[in-house]
Design a protein around this motif. Structure first.
Motif, PDB file in Angstrom:
ATOM      1  N   GLY A  35      46.465  39.953  52.222  1.00  0.00           N
ATOM      2  CA  GLY A  35      45.350  39.984  51.343  1.00  0.00           C
ATOM      3  C   GLY A  35      44.965  41.177  50.734  1.00  0.00           C
ATOM      4  O   GLY A  35      45.911  42.221  51.013  1.00  0.00           O
ATOM      5  N   LEU A  36      44.125  41.160  49.713  1.00  0.00           N
ATOM      6  CA  LEU A  36      43.791  42.405  49.012  1.00  0.00           C
ATOM      7  C   LEU A  36      43.033  43.232  49.721  1.00  0.00           C
ATOM      8  O   LEU A  36      42.047  42.785  50.233  1.00  0.00           O
ATOM      9  CB  LEU A  36      43.187  41.905  47.652  1.00  0.00           C
ATOM     10  N   ASP A  37      43.341  44.479  49.604  1.00  0.00           N
ATOM     11  CA  ASP A  37      42.428  45.390  50.581  1.00  0.00           C
ATOM     12  C   ASP A  37      41.442  45.897  49.359  1.00  0.00           C
ATOM     13  O   ASP A  37      41.426  45.375  48.363  1.00  0.00           O
ATOM     14  CB  ASP A  37      43.405  46.666  50.869  1.00  0.00           C
ATOM     15  N   PHE A  38      40.496  46.659  49.939  1.00  0.00           N
ATOM     16  CA  PHE A  38      39.331  47.295  49.033  1.00  0.00           C
ATOM     17  C   PHE A  38      39.593  47.751  48.070  1.00  0.00           C
ATOM     18  O   PHE A  38      39.029  47.664  46.821  1.00  0.00           O
ATOM     19  CB  PHE A  38      38.399  48.027  50.023  1.00  0.00           C
ATOM     20  N   ILE A  39      40.766  48.585  47.896  1.00  0.00           N
ATOM     21  CA  ILE A  39      41.113  49.350  46.579  1.00  0.00           C
ATOM     22  C   ILE A  39      41.449  48.194  45.765  1.00  0.00           C
ATOM     23  O   ILE A  39      41.067  48.475  44.411  1.00  0.00           O
ATOM     24  CB  ILE A  39      42.107  50.316  46.911  1.00  0.00           C
ATOM     25  N   ARG A  40      42.333  47.208  45.769  1.00  0.00           N
ATOM     26  CA  ARG A  40      42.780  46.126  44.924  1.00  0.00           C
ATOM     27  C   ARG A  40      41.616  45.562  44.576  1.00  0.00           C
ATOM     28  O   ARG A  40      41.567  44.918  43.617  1.00  0.00           O
ATOM     29  CB  ARG A  40      43.928  45.399  45.656  1.00  0.00           C
ATOM     30  N   LYS A  41      40.782  45.100  45.374  1.00  0.00           N
ATOM     31  CA  LYS A  41      39.662  44.483  44.884  1.00  0.00           C
ATOM     32  C   LYS A  41      38.754  45.228  43.883  1.00  0.00           C
ATOM     33  O   LYS A  41      38.077  44.775  43.139  1.00  0.00           O
ATOM     34  CB  LYS A  41      38.733  44.211  46.140  1.00  0.00           C
ATOM     35  N   ALA A  42      38.611  46.539  44.343  1.00  0.00           N
ATOM     36  CA  ALA A  42      37.598  47.353  43.573  1.00  0.00           C
ATOM     37  C   ALA A  42      38.323  47.629  42.038  1.00  0.00           C
ATOM     38  O   ALA A  42      37.489  47.645  41.152  1.00  0.00           O
ATOM     39  CB  ALA A  42      37.522  48.707  44.300  1.00  0.00           C
ATOM     40  N   THR A  43      39.657  47.621  42.113  1.00  0.00           N
ATOM     41  CA  THR A  43      40.235  47.804  40.944  1.00  0.00           C
ATOM     42  C   THR A  43      40.450  47.083  40.191  1.00  0.00           C
ATOM     43  O   THR A  43      40.728  46.794  38.668  1.00  0.00           O
ATOM     44  CB  THR A  43      41.367  48.992  41.036  1.00  0.00           C
ATOM     45  N   GLY A  44      40.886  45.815  40.777  1.00  0.00           N
ATOM     46  CA  GLY A  44      41.503  44.287  40.145  1.00  0.00           C
ATOM     47  C   GLY A  44      40.452  43.616  38.931  1.00  0.00           C
ATOM     48  O   GLY A  44      40.916  43.602  38.069  1.00  0.00           O
ATOM     49  N   TYR A  45      39.129  43.938  39.343  1.00  0.00           N
ATOM     50  CA  TYR A  45      38.157  43.461  38.374  1.00  0.00           C
ATOM     51  C   TYR A  45      38.294  44.065  37.098  1.00  0.00           C
ATOM     52  O   TYR A  45      38.319  43.826  36.034  1.00  0.00           O
ATOM     53  CB  TYR A  45      36.775  43.492  38.798  1.00  0.00           C
ATOM     54  N   SER A  46      37.982  45.521  37.248  1.00  0.00           N
ATOM     55  CA  SER A  46      38.070  46.440  35.918  1.00  0.00           C
ATOM     56  C   SER A  46      39.421  46.426  35.002  1.00  0.00           C
ATOM     57  O   SER A  46      39.427  46.285  34.162  1.00  0.00           O
ATOM     58  CB  SER A  46      37.972  47.884  36.545  1.00  0.00           C
ATOM     59  N   LEU A  47      40.683  46.316  35.973  1.00  0.00           N
ATOM     60  CA  LEU A  47      41.740  46.332  35.251  1.00  0.00           C
ATOM     61  C   LEU A  47      41.927  45.022  34.344  1.00  0.00           C
ATOM     62  O   LEU A  47      42.244  44.766  33.208  1.00  0.00           O
ATOM     63  CB  LEU A  47      42.862  46.329  36.271  1.00  0.00           C
ATOM     64  N   THR A  48      41.416  43.679  34.976  1.00  0.00           N
ATOM     65  CA  THR A  48      41.680  42.459  34.305  1.00  0.00           C
ATOM     66  C   THR A  48      40.690  42.265  33.347  1.00  0.00           C
ATOM     67  O   THR A  48      41.207  42.058  32.127  1.00  0.00           O
ATOM     68  CB  THR A  48      41.123  41.309  35.415  1.00  0.00           C
ATOM     69  N   ILE A  49      39.524  42.824  33.301  1.00  0.00           N
ATOM     70  CA  ILE A  49      38.510  42.778  32.076  1.00  0.00           C
ATOM     71  C   ILE A  49      39.063  43.639  31.223  1.00  0.00           C
ATOM     72  O   ILE A  49      39.095  43.265  29.995  1.00  0.00           O
ATOM     73  CB  ILE A  49      37.236  43.132  32.553  1.00  0.00           C
ATOM     74  N   SER A  50      39.664  44.638  31.417  1.00  0.00           N
ATOM     75  CA  SER A  50      40.109  45.712  30.326  1.00  0.00           C
ATOM     76  C   SER A  50      41.258  45.293  29.669  1.00  0.00           C
ATOM     77  O   SER A  50      41.225  45.497  28.352  1.00  0.00           O
ATOM     78  CB  SER A  50      40.285  47.156  30.978  1.00  0.00           C
ATOM     79  N   GLN A  51      42.095  44.716  30.550  1.00  0.00           N
ATOM     80  CA  GLN A  51      43.353  44.127  29.735  1.00  0.00           C
ATOM     81  C   GLN A  51      42.895  42.934  28.784  1.00  0.00           C
ATOM     82  O   GLN A  51      43.367  42.566  27.728  1.00  0.00           O
ATOM     83  CB  GLN A  51      44.201  43.547  30.962  1.00  0.00           C
ATOM     84  N   GLN A  52      41.669  42.311  29.000  1.00  0.00           N
ATOM     85  CA  GLN A  52      41.446  41.088  28.237  1.00  0.00           C
ATOM     86  C   GLN A  52      40.721  41.336  27.290  1.00  0.00           C
ATOM     87  O   GLN A  52      40.564  40.796  26.005  1.00  0.00           O
ATOM     88  CB  GLN A  52      40.697  39.895  29.016  1.00  0.00           C
ATOM     89  N   THR A  53      40.159  42.589  27.233  1.00  0.00           N
ATOM     90  CA  THR A  53      39.048  42.926  26.046  1.00  0.00           C
ATOM     91  C   THR A  53      39.643  43.915  25.347  1.00  0.00           C
ATOM     92  O   THR A  53      38.852  44.316  24.203  1.00  0.00           O
ATOM     93  CB  THR A  53      37.545  43.321  26.992  1.00  0.00           C
TER      94      THR A  53
END
Length: 331
Positions: A35-53
């Motif tokens: 499972g994703l730990d809190f750090i992966r959860k906390a950074t995953g959203y920002s990384l994904t949106i940044s990569q897309q935009t």
């Protein structure tokens, strides 16, 4: 520090699990789910949106730092300094000085693709985001505040303070505060459903985050001194990211790094300084061989700010400092 929550801090984990943290990791190919730990959860959203935009452009430079290394060695071996200056600290000072020549690299960019509107918010204070390996092996960006107005000794002290506070911190609590801020920001921008779903996914179900017991969390919040721990304001994107990848991997190769994180415009990464032999002609036209100190540097930037001309002032200042190093001695 109260005994109740001490064992949940990163410093306690580092000391009690020293052998585990220092042991070289062994990996095995096998089918398993994690499972994703809190750090992966906390950074995953920002990384994904940044990569897309963010359309990222980049420039790679293998810099001759022979003269710079001579200055750094003198400063590093100066026993009169209150804290020994590391190469990472020296390069933080070097890059922040270069960034002052290109303010657009120390800015936040807001852009709406729906109607092609937005603005660039220039920042006077250089808030450096430093990807940092935590005592338990996880990695997260920690902030070095107002780095542009600090001399080398002040930078060294600030870095040591981050380390001190890090050891006193229950990190998932700090991440929880970061997550709450981001959920409130989502709600502020009308993304109510996303904010609620993000919060619920971290608190219930198979993907929930395992926090310390409620009693421990309450005691930590009540008794810990804010000046002795890291908070939400010490974690995040800052105004620019500077990453010392050479401290992680000592082999050859150019520095590469993660996507530029919105709303910032720039990431700078540098690898391990190394010696290489260089062939050149002397004043008599004879072929000679000498040892040169090289440093691989990568700069990635949001192409929406304009283009390569926007980073040229940064590169010009970099070239100037590498050639004329007298200024560095006053840092």
């Amino acid at each position: 520090m109260a005994e109740g929550y001490k064992e949940y801090t990163l410093g306690y984990q580092r000391e009690k699990r020293k052998d585990e943290f220092n042991r070289k990791k062994e990996y095995e190919l096998k089918d398993h789910t994690e499972g994703l730990d809190f750090i992966r959860k906390a950074t995953g959203y920002s990384l994904t949106i940044s990569q897309q935009t963010i359309p990222v452009a980049g420039f790679v430079r293998e810099a001759d730092i022979t003269k710079l290394w001579e200055v750094y060695t003198k400063i590093h071996e100066d026993s009169s300094r209150p804290i020994k200056i590391s190469f990472n600290t020296f390069m933080l000072r070097f890059f922040t000085e270069c960034v002052k020549s290109a303010p657009i690299l120390n800015a936040h960019m807001k852009y709406k693709p729906q109607n092609s509107t937005g603005y660039i918010d220039y920042k006077e204070s250089i808030e450096v985001s430093m990807p940092t390996i935590l005592p338990d092996g996880r990695m997260l960006p920690l902030l070095l505040h107002d780095a542009g107005n600090k001399n080398l000794d002040e930078l060294a002290f600030a870095v040591s303070e981050i380390e001190r506070k890090l050891n006193n911190t229950i990190f998932d609590e700090a991440l929880y505060d970061v997550a709450v801020k981001r959920m409130l920001d989502l709600a502020k921008h009308g993304k109510i459903i996303q904010a609620i779903s993000t919060g619920l996914a971290s608190l219930i179900g198979k993907n929930k985050v395992e926090f310390a017991p409620r009693k421990i969390r309450k005691q930590y919040r009540k008794e810990s001194d804010p000046n002795d721990i890291l908070g939400a304001e010490d974690i995040g994107e800052g105004t620019i990211c500077i990453s010392d990848l050479g401290s992680i991997y000592s082999g050859k190769g150019f520095a590469t790094t993660s996507p530029v994180l919105q709303p910032t415009t720039t990431v700078i990464a540098f690898g391990r300084a190394r010696d290489e032999e260089k062939v050149y002609k002397d004043e008599n036209g004879n072929i000679q061989l000498k040892t040169i100190k090289f440093l691989p540097i990568t700069i990635l930037f949001d192409h929406k700010i304009g283009g390569f001309p926007d980073i040229v002032p940064f590169l010009n200042k970099l070239d100037e400092l590498l050639e004329d190093t007298d200024e560095m001695m006053s840092w």
